[in-house]
Design a protein around this motif. Structure first.
Motif, PDB file in Angstrom:
ATOM      1  N   ASN A   1       0.803  -1.226   0.000  1.00 56.37           N
ATOM      2  CA  ASN A   1       0.000   0.000   0.000  1.00 56.37           C
ATOM      3  C   ASN A   1       0.834   1.275   0.000  1.00 56.37           C
ATOM      4  N   VAL A   2       2.170   1.106   0.029  1.00 57.11           N
ATOM      5  CA  VAL A   2       3.021   2.309   0.052  1.00 57.11           C
ATOM      6  C   VAL A   2       3.955   2.381  -1.145  1.00 57.11           C
ATOM      7  N   ALA A   3       4.293   1.248  -1.719  1.00 56.89           N
ATOM      8  CA  ALA A   3       5.179   1.239  -2.879  1.00 56.89           C
ATOM      9  C   ALA A   3       4.410   1.601  -4.143  1.00 56.89           C
ATOM     10  N   LYS A   4       5.133   2.085  -5.133  1.00 47.94           N
ATOM     11  CA  LYS A   4       4.510   2.425  -6.418  1.00 47.94           C
ATOM     12  C   LYS A   4       4.043   1.155  -7.130  1.00 47.94           C
ATOM     13  N   GLU A   5       4.936   0.189  -7.246  1.00 48.91           N
ATOM     14  CA  GLU A   5       4.637  -1.123  -7.833  1.00 48.91           C
ATOM     15  C   GLU A   5       5.503  -2.164  -7.120  1.00 48.91           C
ATOM     16  N   VAL A   6       4.953  -3.371  -6.980  1.00 47.54           N
ATOM     17  CA  VAL A   6       5.724  -4.445  -6.352  1.00 47.54           C
ATOM     18  C   VAL A   6       5.733  -5.650  -7.293  1.00 47.54           C
ATOM     19  N   TYR A   7       6.948  -6.100  -7.643  1.00 52.12           N
ATOM     20  CA  TYR A   7       7.128  -7.230  -8.542  1.00 52.12           C
ATOM     21  C   TYR A   7       7.802  -8.397  -7.809  1.00 52.12           C
ATOM     22  N   ARG A   8       7.513  -9.593  -8.284  1.00 49.95           N
ATOM     23  CA  ARG A   8       8.215 -10.783  -7.795  1.00 49.95           C
ATOM     24  C   ARG A   8       9.263 -11.158  -8.838  1.00 49.95           C
ATOM     25  N   ALA A   9      10.536 -11.160  -8.422  1.00 52.31           N
ATOM     26  CA  ALA A   9      11.637 -11.538  -9.305  1.00 52.31           C
ATOM     27  C   ALA A   9      12.357 -12.736  -8.705  1.00 52.31           C
ATOM     28  N   GLU A  10      12.931 -13.569  -9.580  1.00 57.43           N
ATOM     29  CA  GLU A  10      13.689 -14.728  -9.122  1.00 57.43           C
ATOM     30  C   GLU A  10      15.068 -14.714  -9.758  1.00 57.43           C
ATOM     31  N   PHE A  11      16.101 -14.763  -8.926  1.00 54.11           N
ATOM     32  CA  PHE A  11      17.480 -14.804  -9.400  1.00 54.11           C
ATOM     33  C   PHE A  11      18.012 -16.223  -9.201  1.00 54.11           C
ATOM     34  N   HIS A  12      18.138 -16.967 -10.305  1.00 51.80           N
ATOM     35  CA  HIS A  12      18.617 -18.344 -10.211  1.00 51.80           C
ATOM     36  C   HIS A  12      20.138 -18.419 -10.264  1.00 51.80           C
TER      37      HIS A  12
ATOM     38  N   VAL B   1      20.728 -11.834 -13.154  1.00 46.72           N
ATOM     39  CA  VAL B   1      19.943 -10.807 -12.471  1.00 46.72           C
ATOM     40  C   VAL B   1      19.101 -10.030 -13.483  1.00 46.72           C
ATOM     41  N   GLU B   2      19.703  -9.725 -14.619  1.00 49.46           N
ATOM     42  CA  GLU B   2      18.959  -9.007 -15.660  1.00 49.46           C
ATOM     43  C   GLU B   2      17.754  -9.821 -16.123  1.00 49.46           C
ATOM     44  N   LYS B   3      17.952 -11.116 -16.305  1.00 47.58           N
ATOM     45  CA  LYS B   3      16.844 -11.981 -16.710  1.00 47.58           C
ATOM     46  C   LYS B   3      15.755 -12.007 -15.644  1.00 47.58           C
ATOM     47  N   GLY B   4      16.164 -12.106 -14.379  1.00 44.93           N
ATOM     48  CA  GLY B   4      15.197 -12.127 -13.289  1.00 44.93           C
ATOM     49  C   GLY B   4      14.340 -10.875 -13.250  1.00 44.93           C
ATOM     50  N   LEU B   5      14.950  -9.717 -13.457  1.00 45.36           N
ATOM     51  CA  LEU B   5      14.201  -8.448 -13.447  1.00 45.36           C
ATOM     52  C   LEU B   5      13.330  -8.319 -14.697  1.00 45.36           C
ATOM     53  N   ARG B   6      13.856  -8.780 -15.810  1.00 40.97           N
ATOM     54  CA  ARG B   6      13.111  -8.678 -17.075  1.00 40.97           C
ATOM     55  C   ARG B   6      11.859  -9.547 -17.049  1.00 40.97           C
ATOM     56  N   GLU B   7      11.937 -10.700 -16.389  1.00 41.67           N
ATOM     57  CA  GLU B   7      10.809 -11.627 -16.367  1.00 41.67           C
ATOM     58  C   GLU B   7       9.960 -11.499 -15.111  1.00 41.67           C
ATOM     59  N   ALA B   8      10.234 -10.475 -14.294  1.00 41.55           N
ATOM     60  CA  ALA B   8       9.465 -10.275 -13.054  1.00 41.55           C
ATOM     61  C   ALA B   8       7.996 -10.005 -13.365  1.00 41.55           C
ATOM     62  N   VAL B   9       7.123 -10.469 -12.462  1.00 43.08           N
ATOM     63  CA  VAL B   9       5.680 -10.254 -12.623  1.00 43.08           C
ATOM     64  C   VAL B   9       5.160  -9.502 -11.402  1.00 43.08           C
ATOM     65  N   LEU B  10       4.058  -8.807 -11.587  1.00 40.77           N
ATOM     66  CA  LEU B  10       3.450  -8.118 -10.453  1.00 40.77           C
ATOM     67  C   LEU B  10       3.168  -9.128  -9.339  1.00 40.77           C
ATOM     68  N   PHE B  11       3.562  -8.808  -8.136  1.00 40.06           N
ATOM     69  CA  PHE B  11       3.390  -9.754  -7.032  1.00 40.06           C
ATOM     70  C   PHE B  11       1.920 -10.120  -6.864  1.00 40.06           C
TER      71      PHE B  11
END
Length: 700
Positions: free
Chosen positions: A95-106, A113-123
């Motif tokens: 309720n305070v952040a602009k947007e929250v995404y779920r990212a996974e760094f394998h 890390v770039e792939k994890g951020l690129r493929e992140a989805v809205l939590f």
């Protein structure tokens, strides 16, 4: 990828600098769990009550404040427990952040890390059933532990005993094996032997041993008398007739990519360290960006990595390289997760210099990385090929056989030469896949004690020197001697720590994130000792008494391996939205029954409340206590546990329940104190050398 206006939330502080350098974002680490499970409202659909871990509260508040108005990537570890930690943080900032995404760094590399951020989805769009499954594990563990632990402590009148959904059935496997060993040791020497008729024959003047077979396998007699009666029928025979010569090509497949259990097993066995130490070193390698995420039950390798591997190694190893895809595995819970592999292809001779650049300099760290490197390399290599040769004979009407194998194509074994992990080395790399014959029929290596990679043979030390080119069916081969060979029966052995994790995995107990913790927990509880360099697991009398108690108690269900496996499977079904958290908790609670109450709070509080309840019962009956006879169930229990632990009970056992309990308890305490003092000194020496995991706040 520039994310300088973003915030990234991870678990381990050791990854902060790398990820911040890759992204330009502000990166914060929760250091594992930051919310502590305080209680369970069992009358309110098993609602968990969480509170901040006191030592982390101020830091977490500052992270929440930093997320205000920002784009936030919650990149806690890519497993169910990591999702649970991430969900808790998401609930604080949604309720305070602009947007929250779920990212996974394998993998902690720039591309990973770039792939994890690129493929992140809205939590908000993620599968929140993962959180329910996470809760199911954590809450059920508290419910069981905080009810059965004080219960057994009170019943045995020994403080500090504990029981758990996984630790207790795991302990029962160890104690059951110990009982099997004791039963075998009690056999007579003759009962520990079997007998086989063998013959020493001459092939081109070379002595060879052939063994009697029946129904296509080696035949053994249970008694010497039976073997003597049979061998008398063969007296006076001077030749064995060669019936047939069979040759078959057999492939020995390279090792599959590492899962958590296989890595912990091989690492512990080869490096001669605990599975916890293997996990800690692997975690360090992961955080350094050298290997992929270490908690996985998947054998899958990504297309992206396979292509980069092919480009680098195909020309480097043209004779052995073979492109091979792997599926996650039939028992894997995550097809998208990869196996444990190296993140960057490189030459073997560049290994040490590359590790030094990442401040990896300890011998065990280098050896574990080398092991993972070779496993990755071999998984993309051709199979070794052996020629299996079988000579079938008859002596009168009895069948005999000679078998051996020769390596005719090295395949992946060539890569292991001079690495310290070759087929003739003490630390040979395990072949963890089944062999295939020339018709692609599976051969179960587990049934053949000779691993094909070892190039061991049956009966002949050097089969290459045996010339059978002139042999043909119906040839008569001279017999030098027919004799009876006494063979030791396979005695049950204690589990090695390296093997025990795989045993648990095969039985469906636990998950990759917790494999390395079980023996540590049992050791801290003084239920087991891990002895000598082989790291054999031996139960203490304390551990034996706990399992013996439950076997005779109404809560014997806690020992049921099938039930434990079913609960693990139901947690998976919760994640798949095919089962509910509430039904899962109700099923477990119904097993505990109404006799034992859960009242919440810390473990100490629960124990004291339970003890107080037991003392009240004792006080109410104090006046007439000496006149209350023991129940037959109590008597049977005492006799069973006394027999198991080799302790003496008083002759007047049946007279009073109170004296029975007191005497048994005192005898147990004295026996444990006397027999485990020396072993505990050994255990303490091991503990002194154990390193602390950076995940101090994360269980498992």
């Amino acid at each position: 990828m520039n994310s300088k206006d973003s915030v990234i939330i991870i678990e381990s502080p050791n990854k902060v600098k790398k990820i911040a350098g890759f992204t330009g974002a502000r990166v914060f680490a929760t250091i594992g769990h930051f919310m502590e499970l305080k209680n369970i409202e069992t009358d309110n659909n098993y609602k968990p009550v969480f509170d901040y871990v006191a030592s982390k509260k101020q830091s977490i508040f500052s992270y929440i404040n930093a997320c205000k108005g920002k784009k936030v990537y919650v990149a806690t570890d890519p497993d169910r427990e990591g999702y649970g930690i991430g969900y808790m943080f998401y609930s604080k900032i949604k309720n305070v952040a602009k947007e929250v995404y779920r990212a996974e760094f394998h993998e902690i590399t720039e591309s990973g890390v770039e792939k994890g951020l690129r493929e992140a989805v809205l939590f908000e769009n993620t599968n929140k059933k993962y959180y329910e499954a996470f809760l199911g594990r954590r809450v059920s563990d508290m419910l069981i532990g905080y009810t059965l632990s004080p219960y057994i402590s009170n019943r045995l009148n020994i403080k500090g005993l504990s029981a758990g959904r996984v630790q207790t059935p795991a302990l029962s496997l160890i104690t059951d094996r110990e009982n099997e060993i004791r039963a075998f040791d009690n056999l007579s020497e003759d009962e520990k032997l079997t007998y086989q008729i063998q013959a020493k024959i001459l092939i081109n003047s070379q002595e060879c041993i052939i063994k009697q077979i029946a129904e296509d396998k080696e035949f053994k007699f249970n008694t010497l008398k039976e073997a003597q009666e049979e061998i008398q029928k063969l007296s006076g025979v001077n030749n064995a007739m060669l019936i047939s010569i069979e040759k078959k090509e057999v492939k020995s497949n390279p090792p599959k990519p590492y899962t958590t259990s296989k890595l912990l097993k091989d690492g512990s066995k080869k490096l001669k360290i605990s599975t916890k130490e293997v996990q800690d070193i692997a975690q360090k390698l992961f955080e350094a960006g050298l290997i992929t995420y270490i908690r996985t039950d998947s054998e899958f390798l990504s297309q992206e990595y396979l292509k980069s591997h092919q480009i680098f190694y195909q020309n480097l190893y043209p004779e052995t390289y073979q492109y091979t895809e792997y599926k996650a595995g039939k028992n894997s819970q995550a097809e998208a997760h990869e196996a444990i592999r190296i993140t960057h292809p490189h030459k073997l001779e560049d290994l040490k210099a590359m590790l030094q650049n990442e401040n990896i300099a300890q011998t065990k760290e280098i050896e574990l990385y080398k092991m993972i490197f070779l496993n990755t390399l071999c998984s993309q290599s051709k199979a070794a090929v052996y020629e299996n040769t079988t000579l079938n004979f008859k002596i009168k009407m009895n069948d005999f056989r000679l078998s051996f194998k020769n390596l005719i194509y090295e395949g992946y074994l060539k890569l292991l030469k001079n690495t310290g992990f070759g087929p003739n080395d003490e630390n040979k790399l395990e072949n963890n896949s089944n062999a295939l014959d020339s018709n692609n029929q599976e051969i179960d290596d587990d049934k053949d004690n000779n691993n094909l990679a070892n190039n061991k043979i049956n009966s002949i030390e050097n089969p290459i020197n045996l010339d059978i080119s002139k042999l043909k069916p119906n040839d008569l081969i001279p017999i030098k001697e027919i004799f009876i060979k006494a063979l030791n029966k396979n005695a049950p052995k204690r589990y090695l720590e390296s093997d025990f994790i795989e045993v648990l995995e095969k039985k469906g107990i636990g998950r990759p994130s917790t494999y390395a913790t079980y023996t540590t927990i049992l050791s801290k509880r003084e239920y087991i000792l891990i002895e000598d360099k082989k790291r054999e697991i031996a139960p203490t009398q304390r551990g034996m008494s706990v399992i013996e108690f439950f076997k005779n108690d109404t809560n014997a269900w806690i020992l049921d391996i099938a039930f434990t496996k079913e609960m693990e499977e139901k947690l998976d079904l919760i994640a798949q939205n095919e089962e509910s958290y509430i039904n899962f908790m109700k099923q477990i609670h119904s097993k505990i029954g109404n006799e034992i109450k859960f009242s919440g709070g810390s473990n100490t509080k629960h124990q004291s409340q339970s003890e107080q309840s037991e003392k009240s019962k004792g006080n109410n009956n104090a006046k007439g206590s000496n006149k209350i006879p023991s129940s037959q169930k109590q008597i049977d229990f005492c006799k069973a546990i006394a027999q198991t632990l080799n302790i003496n009970l008083p002759k007047n056992l049946e007279k009073t329940a109170i004296s029975q309990k007191t005497l048994l308890t005192n005898t147990l305490k004295n026996s444990m104190r006397k027999n485990t003092r020396k072993k505990m000194r050994i255990k303490n020496n091991f503990d002194r050398h154990n390193k602390h995991n950076v995940y101090k706040g994360r269980k498992g």
